[in-house]
Design an enzyme around this catalytic site. Sequence first.
Site, mmCIF file in Angstrom:
data_model
loop_
_atom_site.group_PDB
_atom_site.id
_atom_site.type_symbol
_atom_site.label_atom_id
_atom_site.label_comp_id
_atom_site.label_asym_id
_atom_site.label_seq_id
_atom_site.Cartn_x
_atom_site.Cartn_y
_atom_site.Cartn_z
ATOM 1 C CG HIS A 91 1.944 101.214 -57.409
ATOM 2 N ND1 HIS A 91 2.347 102.206 -58.083
ATOM 3 C CD2 HIS A 91 1.654 100.184 -57.896
ATOM 4 C CE1 HIS A 91 3.127 101.680 -58.947
ATOM 5 N NE2 HIS A 91 2.551 100.228 -59.108
ATOM 6 C CD GLU A 159 4.035 96.585 -58.171
ATOM 7 O OE1 GLU A 159 3.645 95.817 -59.221
ATOM 8 O OE2 GLU A 159 3.874 97.874 -57.748
HETATM 9 P P1 PGA Z 1 4.277 97.102 -65.078
HETATM 10 O O1 PGA Z 1 3.491 97.687 -63.563
HETATM 11 O O2 PGA Z 1 3.674 95.714 -65.004
HETATM 12 O O3 PGA Z 1 3.828 97.750 -66.123
HETATM 13 O O4 PGA Z 1 5.710 96.889 -64.829
HETATM 14 C C1 PGA Z 1 3.499 97.115 -62.682
HETATM 15 C C2 PGA Z 1 2.981 98.048 -61.146
HETATM 16 O O5 PGA Z 1 3.466 99.035 -61.275
HETATM 17 O O6 PGA Z 1 2.229 97.606 -60.546
#
Ligand code: PGA
Length: 240
Positions: A91, A159
Site C-alpha cells: 500500500h 491506486e
Molecule cells: P480511500 O483510500 O478510499 O480513502 O481513497 C483507498 C486506499 O488508500 O486504499
Amino acid sequence: MKTLIGANWKMNPGSFTEARDLSRGFTVPESQEVEVVVFPPAVYLRELADAFPHLLWGVQNIYSEPTGAYTGEISTRMVRDAGAHYVLVGHSERRRLFGETDEMVSKKAAAALSKGFRVVLAVGEFEKGTGIDAVVESLKRSTQGLDEGDLSRLTIAYEPVWAISTSKNREDATPGYVEEIIGILKDKLDVRYIYGGSVKGQNAADFLRARDVSGALVGGASLKADEFNVIIKQAGSLDS
Ligand code: PGA
C-alpha cells in the site's frame, strides 16, 4: 472473475468495540460473484474473524520472514492463525511513510502466496501526470520472482496516490483514466485488477463498470457501514 470489494480500514477505528459494530453493519453480498474482504488493524482480526465468518478477512501488512528477531512485525503463519484469508502488500502508505521498496513488497507477496494466501498488491504513481512508465516498472519489480502458479491468487490494486481521499491536493481519477492505465498494466501482467482512490457509493458503479476493473479497494468509505453497503450493492448489480 469474481469482483473483490476490499475495506482497507488503515489505523481505524479507534477501539475494538467500534470495529465490531462496523463489521456488524456490513451486508453480505447477494451475488456469489462478489467477495467482500475486510482489512482491519491486525490486533482486531482474531475476534472479528470469529464473530463474522460470513465475511472474508485480511491483514494490511506482513513481514516476509517466518519467525525471528523482527520487532514489531507479524508473519504469515501468525495471521493465518488469526483468521486471515487475504494479505495486502505494497500500500502507498507503507511505501511512503514506512520506506517499503518494490523489492520488499515482492518478498512479502512471495511469502504470502507461497503459504496459500490470496494477495492484494498495490501500485500507483504518487504525483498526477508522472506517467505510466514508473507504475509499470513498480509493478514489474514488485512482482519479480513470483511463482507463475501462484498468480491466480494475486490481485493488483491500482491506486493513484493523488486520488486517495486523504492525499493533500487530492483530485478525482476518472474511470476512463483508470481503464487506460489498468489496460496497460494488464498487458504486462494478466491477473485480476481492482481500483482504489476515493471510491464511494456515488461513484463506485462507474469504476466497477470500467473494462478490466474487477473490484475496488475502499479506504474512507469503508468506515461507514451504510456507504460501504452501497458499494457492495453496486458490485452485485453490475450485470443488470
Ligand atoms: P480511500 O483510500 O478510499 O480513502 O481513497 C483507498 C486506499 O488508500 O486504499
